[in-house]
Design a protein around this motif. Structure first.
Motif, PDB file in Angstrom:
ATOM      1  N   GLY A  50       1.448  -1.585  -0.243  1.00 41.74           N
ATOM      2  CA  GLY A  50      -0.475  -0.156   0.242  1.00 41.74           C
ATOM      3  C   GLY A  50       0.968   1.295  -0.129  1.00 41.74           C
ATOM      4  O   GLY A  50       0.597   2.541  -1.028  1.00 41.74           O
ATOM      5  N   VAL A  51       1.460   0.970   0.968  1.00 37.25           N
ATOM      6  CA  VAL A  51       2.879   2.216   0.558  1.00 37.25           C
ATOM      7  C   VAL A  51       3.705   2.781  -0.951  1.00 37.25           C
ATOM      8  O   VAL A  51       3.720   3.795  -0.991  1.00 37.25           O
ATOM      9  N   LEU A  52       3.796   1.229  -0.793  1.00 41.50           N
ATOM     10  CA  LEU A  52       4.794   1.349  -2.600  1.00 41.50           C
ATOM     11  C   LEU A  52       3.388   2.091  -3.367  1.00 41.50           C
ATOM     12  O   LEU A  52       4.512   3.067  -4.273  1.00 41.50           O
ATOM     13  N   LEU A  53       2.154   1.449  -3.119  1.00 42.76           N
ATOM     14  CA  LEU A  53       1.463   2.125  -4.513  1.00 42.76           C
ATOM     15  C   LEU A  53       1.075   3.907  -4.085  1.00 42.76           C
ATOM     16  O   LEU A  53       0.858   4.323  -5.217  1.00 42.76           O
ATOM     17  N   LEU A  54       0.903   4.569  -2.676  1.00 43.40           N
ATOM     18  CA  LEU A  54       0.620   5.266  -2.351  1.00 43.40           C
ATOM     19  C   LEU A  54       2.062   6.387  -3.203  1.00 43.40           C
ATOM     20  O   LEU A  54       1.802   7.317  -3.426  1.00 43.40           O
ATOM     21  N   ALA A  55       3.675   6.055  -2.987  1.00 44.85           N
ATOM     22  CA  ALA A  55       4.238   6.927  -3.260  1.00 44.85           C
ATOM     23  C   ALA A  55       4.423   6.435  -4.577  1.00 44.85           C
ATOM     24  O   ALA A  55       4.634   7.703  -5.469  1.00 44.85           O
ATOM     25  N   GLY A  56       4.261   5.661  -5.112  1.00 46.91           N
ATOM     26  CA  GLY A  56       4.196   5.780  -6.535  1.00 46.91           C
ATOM     27  C   GLY A  56       3.180   6.518  -7.563  1.00 46.91           C
ATOM     28  O   GLY A  56       3.939   7.044  -7.827  1.00 46.91           O
ATOM     29  N   GLY A  57       2.295   6.752  -6.689  1.00 48.75           N
ATOM     30  CA  GLY A  57       0.863   7.327  -7.229  1.00 48.75           C
ATOM     31  C   GLY A  57       1.547   8.320  -7.230  1.00 48.75           C
ATOM     32  O   GLY A  57       1.196   9.413  -8.473  1.00 48.75           O
ATOM     33  N   LEU A  58       1.143   8.849  -6.041  1.00 42.75           N
ATOM     34  CA  LEU A  58       1.429  10.580  -6.071  1.00 42.75           C
ATOM     35  C   LEU A  58       3.014  11.268  -6.140  1.00 42.75           C
ATOM     36  O   LEU A  58       2.958  12.178  -6.682  1.00 42.75           O
ATOM     37  N   SER A  59       3.547  10.343  -6.494  1.00 41.70           N
ATOM     38  CA  SER A  59       5.358  11.087  -7.302  1.00 41.70           C
ATOM     39  C   SER A  59       4.777  10.798  -8.586  1.00 41.70           C
ATOM     40  O   SER A  59       5.090  11.912  -8.924  1.00 41.70           O
ATOM     41  N   VAL A  60       4.354   9.972  -9.037  1.00 38.30           N
ATOM     42  CA  VAL A  60       3.552  10.336 -11.303  1.00 38.30           C
ATOM     43  C   VAL A  60       2.631  11.429 -10.645  1.00 38.30           C
ATOM     44  O   VAL A  60       2.903  12.325 -12.206  1.00 38.30           O
ATOM     45  N   LEU A  61       1.818  11.713  -9.946  1.00 38.13           N
ATOM     46  CA  LEU A  61       0.606  12.238 -10.059  1.00 38.13           C
ATOM     47  C   LEU A  61       1.666  13.879  -9.535  1.00 38.13           C
ATOM     48  O   LEU A  61       1.073  14.789 -10.543  1.00 38.13           O
ATOM     49  N   LEU A  62       2.247  14.145  -8.750  1.00 38.94           N
ATOM     50  CA  LEU A  62       3.452  15.543  -8.958  1.00 38.94           C
ATOM     51  C   LEU A  62       3.804  15.512  -9.402  1.00 38.94           C
ATOM     52  O   LEU A  62       3.864  17.106  -9.859  1.00 38.94           O
ATOM     53  N   GLY A  63       3.976  14.922 -10.072  1.00 41.60           N
ATOM     54  CA  GLY A  63       5.132  14.728 -10.871  1.00 41.60           C
ATOM     55  C   GLY A  63       6.435  15.184 -10.115  1.00 41.60           C
ATOM     56  O   GLY A  63       7.603  16.298 -10.259  1.00 41.60           O
ATOM     57  N   VAL A  64       7.033  14.442  -8.687  1.00 45.42           N
ATOM     58  CA  VAL A  64       8.023  14.633  -8.081  1.00 45.42           C
ATOM     59  C   VAL A  64       8.543  13.428  -8.534  1.00 45.42           C
ATOM     60  O   VAL A  64       8.863  12.302  -7.625  1.00 45.42           O
ATOM     61  N   TRP A  65      10.346  13.552  -8.914  1.00 45.62           N
ATOM     62  CA  TRP A  65      10.869  12.171  -9.657  1.00 45.62           C
ATOM     63  C   TRP A  65       9.922  11.053 -10.117  1.00 45.62           C
ATOM     64  O   TRP A  65       9.673  10.103  -9.558  1.00 45.62           O
ATOM     65  N   ALA A  66       8.928  11.667 -11.112  1.00 49.06           N
ATOM     66  CA  ALA A  66       8.273  10.651 -11.809  1.00 49.06           C
ATOM     67  C   ALA A  66       8.275   9.036 -12.066  1.00 49.06           C
ATOM     68  O   ALA A  66       8.006   8.492 -12.483  1.00 49.06           O
ATOM     69  N   ASP A  67      10.038   9.489 -12.785  1.00 49.71           N
ATOM     70  CA  ASP A  67      10.878   8.219 -12.885  1.00 49.71           C
ATOM     71  C   ASP A  67      10.861   7.214 -11.978  1.00 49.71           C
ATOM     72  O   ASP A  67      10.304   5.935 -12.152  1.00 49.71           O
ATOM     73  N   LEU A  68      11.037   7.737 -10.900  1.00 45.73           N
ATOM     74  CA  LEU A  68      11.003   6.788 -10.345  1.00 45.73           C
ATOM     75  C   LEU A  68      10.085   6.309  -9.572  1.00 45.73           C
ATOM     76  O   LEU A  68       9.475   5.400  -9.160  1.00 45.73           O
ATOM     77  N   GLY A  69       9.219   6.866  -9.632  1.00 46.37           N
ATOM     78  CA  GLY A  69       7.136   6.806  -8.638  1.00 46.37           C
ATOM     79  C   GLY A  69       7.005   5.444 -10.396  1.00 46.37           C
ATOM     80  O   GLY A  69       6.527   4.213  -9.815  1.00 46.37           O
ATOM     81  N   ALA A  70       7.332   5.958 -11.173  1.00 49.65           N
ATOM     82  CA  ALA A  70       7.282   4.823 -12.562  1.00 49.65           C
ATOM     83  C   ALA A  70       7.395   3.069 -12.071  1.00 49.65           C
ATOM     84  O   ALA A  70       6.954   2.321 -12.108  1.00 49.65           O
ATOM     85  N   LEU A  71       8.489   3.814 -11.896  1.00 51.75           N
ATOM     86  CA  LEU A  71       9.631   2.450 -11.424  1.00 51.75           C
ATOM     87  C   LEU A  71       9.041   1.872 -10.282  1.00 51.75           C
ATOM     88  O   LEU A  71       8.583   0.704 -10.064  1.00 51.75           O
TER      89      LEU A  71
END
Length: 139
Positions: A50-71
């Motif tokens: 769940g934390v992994l999903l939230l971290a990745g989703g928020l990263s992509v959504l906000l554009g904060v290291w979105a490449d890392l969020g996608a990974l």
């Protein structure tokens, strides 16, 4: 193009944010299901995923290291496809079909996340409407 990418990021991330919240809010039920599927340490695996999903989703959504969020999303999706949706183990035709649909969905989403990773890592700071640039560079 920036607005189109932002809309795509929002639509893509919503799925993962909702799922991540569900992993945390419905931990016990999801851990029981994960245990049924043979996931080791399900009471730890469910909130961690769940934390992994939230971290990745928020990263992509906000554009904060979105490449890392996608990974991070790929890191969730690929194992989930194989561990939770092993359609090849099912004997009931309906269960097999349902698991195959979920397996294919997870693999397709992993492919989309891989494209997002490449897109952000290649484009770099040229893509607007993000809070940070990428963490990785493919250019």
């Amino acid at each position: 193009m920036d607005v189109l990418v932002l809309i795509g990021r929002i639509l893509f991330a919503l799925l993962f944010l909702g799922s991540g919240f569900g992993h945390l809010a419905q931990r016990a039920a999801m851990a029981q299901y994960a245990q049924f599927k043979g996931i080791p340490m399900p009471t730890l695996a469910v909130p961690a995923s769940g934390v992994l999903l939230l971290a990745g989703g928020l990263s992509v959504l906000l554009g904060v290291w979105a490449d890392l969020g996608a990974l991070l999303l790929i890191l969730f999706l690929v194992p989930t496809a194989f561990l939770m949706h092993a359609f090849w183990k099912e004997t009931d035709p309906e269960a097999k079909q349902a698991e195959m649909v979920h397996f294919n969905k997870d693999i397709a989403l992993a492919g989309a996340a891989l494209m997002l990773f490449a897109f952000f890592a290649y484009t770099g700071d040229d893509l607007g409407l993000t809070l940070t640039g990428p963490l990785f560079s493919l250019s």
